[in-house]
Design a protein around this motif. Structure first.
Motif, mmCIF file in Angstrom:
data_model
loop_
_atom_site.group_PDB
_atom_site.id
_atom_site.type_symbol
_atom_site.label_atom_id
_atom_site.label_comp_id
_atom_site.label_asym_id
_atom_site.label_seq_id
_atom_site.Cartn_x
_atom_site.Cartn_y
_atom_site.Cartn_z
ATOM 1 N N ASP A 242 0.691 -1.273 -0.117
ATOM 2 C CA ASP A 242 0.135 0.028 -0.040
ATOM 3 C C ASP A 242 0.845 1.180 -0.072
ATOM 4 O O ASP A 242 0.437 2.408 -0.724
ATOM 5 C CB ASP A 242 -0.894 0.088 1.168
ATOM 6 N N ARG A 243 1.992 1.181 0.940
ATOM 7 C CA ARG A 243 2.620 2.501 0.859
ATOM 8 C C ARG A 243 3.491 2.776 -0.314
ATOM 9 O O ARG A 243 3.649 3.480 -0.994
ATOM 10 C CB ARG A 243 3.843 2.412 1.905
ATOM 11 N N SER B 243 2.606 1.539 -3.445
ATOM 12 C CA SER B 243 1.606 1.932 -4.380
ATOM 13 C C SER B 243 1.417 3.533 -4.342
ATOM 14 O O SER B 243 1.245 4.168 -5.317
ATOM 15 C CB SER B 243 0.123 1.604 -3.891
ATOM 16 N N SER B 244 1.560 4.098 -2.905
ATOM 17 C CA SER B 244 1.515 5.602 -2.995
ATOM 18 C C SER B 244 2.479 6.414 -3.726
ATOM 19 O O SER B 244 2.368 7.517 -3.923
ATOM 20 C CB SER B 244 1.042 6.204 -1.530
ATOM 21 N N GLY C 284 2.753 5.010 -8.034
ATOM 22 C CA GLY C 284 1.396 5.126 -8.547
ATOM 23 C C GLY C 284 0.843 3.589 -9.283
ATOM 24 O O GLY C 284 0.094 3.772 -9.998
#
Length: 664
Positions: A252-253, A255-256, A259
């Motif tokens: 999740d991190r 991904s941020s 992108g």
């Protein structure tokens, strides 16, 4: 010209073989790497040999003009100016730039001259392409080179291509990836752009520029969390694993940061780790950053924790750019290494060369790197086969500083760098001389002379031997004699000769003795480190260029299939220029609309370092928020960043915050 002469392509480092005949090119169907195929540049390779622009005679600057001089006068002047610089200002006042386009034998003699006159200020174009590979892989694996041959790609079950648009830049390599796909291999491509390479992918990770470390650490996080690492390999063959902490790099991190979707990060990690044989292929999209050394380190970490190295189909493949950049580095044309990857700080290894060369004291400590030379207080600069004005942003902006020193340029064309020189020496091109080239996969191949150079142009090896003689050194200029000395200076080349390098395909180093078959796969049983173990080394993501209201876009740079590096050769091939005649910039349609740009407009791209004009090409393949410009045109270097990777002294050439607008 001989009726049929085997040779090696002078462009990229894949090392494709072909024949030169009286009527042109004949394809070498049984070459082990390219099997007869050539890319557009390879097919146009002969265009440069008899081009009207070839340098034919030694030229000396008189005021703002040039006069033709004899070889004797030119070489005497060169030696006189070098001796004067040494006498009046010492070895720190002189520097040398070797060539990834010249043979191993020529680069070996070139760096030998530098060391014997007392300087380690010698470098080559590797500084601007794969110096992070040299630093990271030498530290971690012991050998800064591809671990497996190109043909091994066909044996991989998973191929991770990161920072490489090889379908355009190394097209022949793509054929081996397609063979792997035909066998059922998974292909993962990590690239901000939708390139022809991305078209090969089963999974295209279109990550944000400069977030490669976050992606790889995120994959490692998944692998460790799911227990997919190779525990026995880590325990038996590596060190440093206990220091590797990627707990913060959750999908999740990451991904941020990147992108990408968390699901794609997990999928990539599983594909790579679960495969029976995975390969990582990278190029300058990984290395040409201020964090280039850390990017390479992250790639090696991923391979090591999964044990995906030291086996057929499993390894790390840095794709080199120029046809002999690996060889130039092996020969010691680097500010931080003597021949054979001997550190300039290792007095014991330097002593071995001192005895071989029957020399007095040799210089210790890193000399000036290519990016440092323009700002240094140089009195004398010797450039062999490098167009630094068009390939280095530091030099592009500081070309006036080069006029303060006496500069010698040894070239086949009057490049922009040669135009600044005080003395220009006409050199033979690759097909007009003999010697060895070393490809990206460590393949050493002998190139035979197919024809004579134009006018009074001479092979670089002859020129260097004549220079050496005027400096009081006795150098051979027969390539086979020089190769015999290289056998003693470079352990990996100990058994390499014309006999085993001349047959089609040559031989892959290390080759420890004349009857050895070569070593296609490195690290099968131990790594080339002192204790035989690889070093896992933690690295972390640091944001690179940030956009701002003034510079709201990110400029990416790279290659296109029809041109090569600074273009001094391909820009003289009529067929290539006709198809790719001018500088262009790729723009996403949303960004084009936002900034009032239409397809075909002449636009200005501006960074904090400069501005350049280009023709806009609006395409949905360009990631929103980014632009792309090829670096084959001098304008690109005028706006590239000068920030450095301090580990490898690599310029940040890949990304820069920018803005775009229609030209007035």
């Amino acid at each position: 010209m001989s009726a049929r002469t085997p040779t090696v392509c002078p462009y990229c480092a894949v090392g494709c073989g072909f024949y030169i005949t009286r009527s042109g090119i004949e394809y070498m169907q049984d070459h082990p790497v390219n099997e007869g195929s050539l890319c557009p540049k390879g097919n146009a390779a002969l265009d440069v040999l008899n081009h009207v622009d070839r340098l034919r005679y030694p030229m000396m600057r008189i005021g703002d003009g040039w006069i033709r001089v004899s070889w004797e006068e030119a070489l005497d002047r060169l030696a006189e100016e070098m001796k004067r610089s040494l006498r009046e200002m010492g070895p720190k006042s002189i520097a040398f730039l070797g060539s990834a386009k010249c043979t191993n034998e020529e680069n070996y003699l070139f760096q030998k001259i530098a060391r014997l006159v007392g300087t380690n200020s010698i470098d080559n174009s590797a500084r601007r392409c794969h110096s992070p590979t040299i630093v990271a892989l030498r530290r971690m694996l012991g050998t800064p080179a591809m671990t497996n041959p190109i043909t091994d790609l066909a044996l991989s079950d998973c191929i991770l291509l990161i920072g490489s648009n090889l379908a355009e830049n190394h097209p022949v390599v793509a054929r081996w990836i397609l063979r792997a796909r035909d066998r059922g291999a998974a292909v993962i491509v990590a690239d901000p752009r939708v390139t022809p390479t991305a078209w090969l992918a089963d999974l295209h990770l279109q990550l944000n520029p400069g977030t490669d470390i976050a992606l790889i650490n995120g994959m490692i996080n998944v692998i460790l969390r799911e227990g997919l690492e190779n525990r026995s390999f880590i325990k038996e063959r590596t060190g440093g694993f206990e220091e590797l902490d990627v707990s913060d790099y959750t999908p999740d991190r990451v991904s941020s940061i990147t992108g990408l979707s968390a699901g794609d990060i997990v999928r990539a990690a599983r594909l790579y780790a679960k495969s029976s044989a995975s390969t990582i292929v990278y190029c300058m999209g990984i290395t040409q950053h201020t964090c280039g050394t850390d990017n390479v380190t992250a790639c090696a970490n991923l391979a090591l924790i999964c044990g995906q190295i030291g086996r057929p189909g499993a390894g790390i493949l840095p794709l080199r750019g120029q046809n002999n950049v690996q060889g130039a580095c092996d020969m010691g044309a680097l500010a931080d290494f003597y021949p054979g990857w001997r550190s300039v700080d290792d007095s014991r290894e330097i002593d071995e060369l001192r005895r071989l060369w029957n020399a007095g004291a040799l210089p210790v400590g890193r000399g000036l790197t290519a990016d440092m030379m323009p700002d240094a207080d140089l009195r004398f600069l010797y450039v062999m086969g490098e167009d630094i004005v068009n390939s280095d942003p530091t030099v592009s902006r500081r070309r006036g500083k080069l006029k303060r020193c006496f500069m010698v340029v040894q070239e086949i064309f009057m490049t922009d760098t040669a135009k600044l020189a005080d003395l220009v020496l006409p050199a033979a091109a690759w097909a007009e001389k003999e010697g060895t080239f070393t490809s990206t996969e460590r393949r050493v191949q002998w190139v035979s002379r197919a024809g004579e150079p134009p006018g009074e142009a001479m092979p670089d090896i002859w020129i260097l031997a004549e220079v050496a003689a005027r400096l009081g050194f006795d150098f051979p200029y027969d390539p086979e004699e020089v190769l015999a000395e290289i056998n003693q200076a470079v352990p990996a080349y100990r058994g390499i000769s014309r006999r085993n390098a001349e047959p089609r395909g040559g031989i892959i180093w290390p080759c420890p003795h004349p009857d050895h078959p070569g070593t296609p796969v490195l690290h099968a049983e131990r790594f080339s480190t002192p204790d035989g173990r690889a070093r896992i080394s933690p690295v972390h993501h640091t944001p690179l260029e940030r956009t701002s209201p003034e510079h709201p876009l990110i400029l990416l740079t790279g290659r296109v299939v029809l041109h090569y590096n600074s273009g001094s050769m391909t820009m003289r091939s009529e067929g290539l220029v006709k198809r790719e005649p001018e500088m262009h910039v790729d723009v996403n349609p949303d960004d084009a609309a936002r900034f009032g740009v239409a397809d075909g407009d002449t636009v200005v791209v501006e960074t904090g370092w400069g501005r350049a004009k280009a023709r806009a090409r609006v395409t949905p393949r360009q990631k929103r928020g980014t632009l792309f410009m090829p670096f084959h045109f001098p304008e690109t270097n005028l706006i590239a960043s000068e920030l450095l990777d301090r580990n490898a002294m690599m310029p940040e050439l890949k990304i820069a915050a920018c803005r775009i607008g229609r030209a007035d």
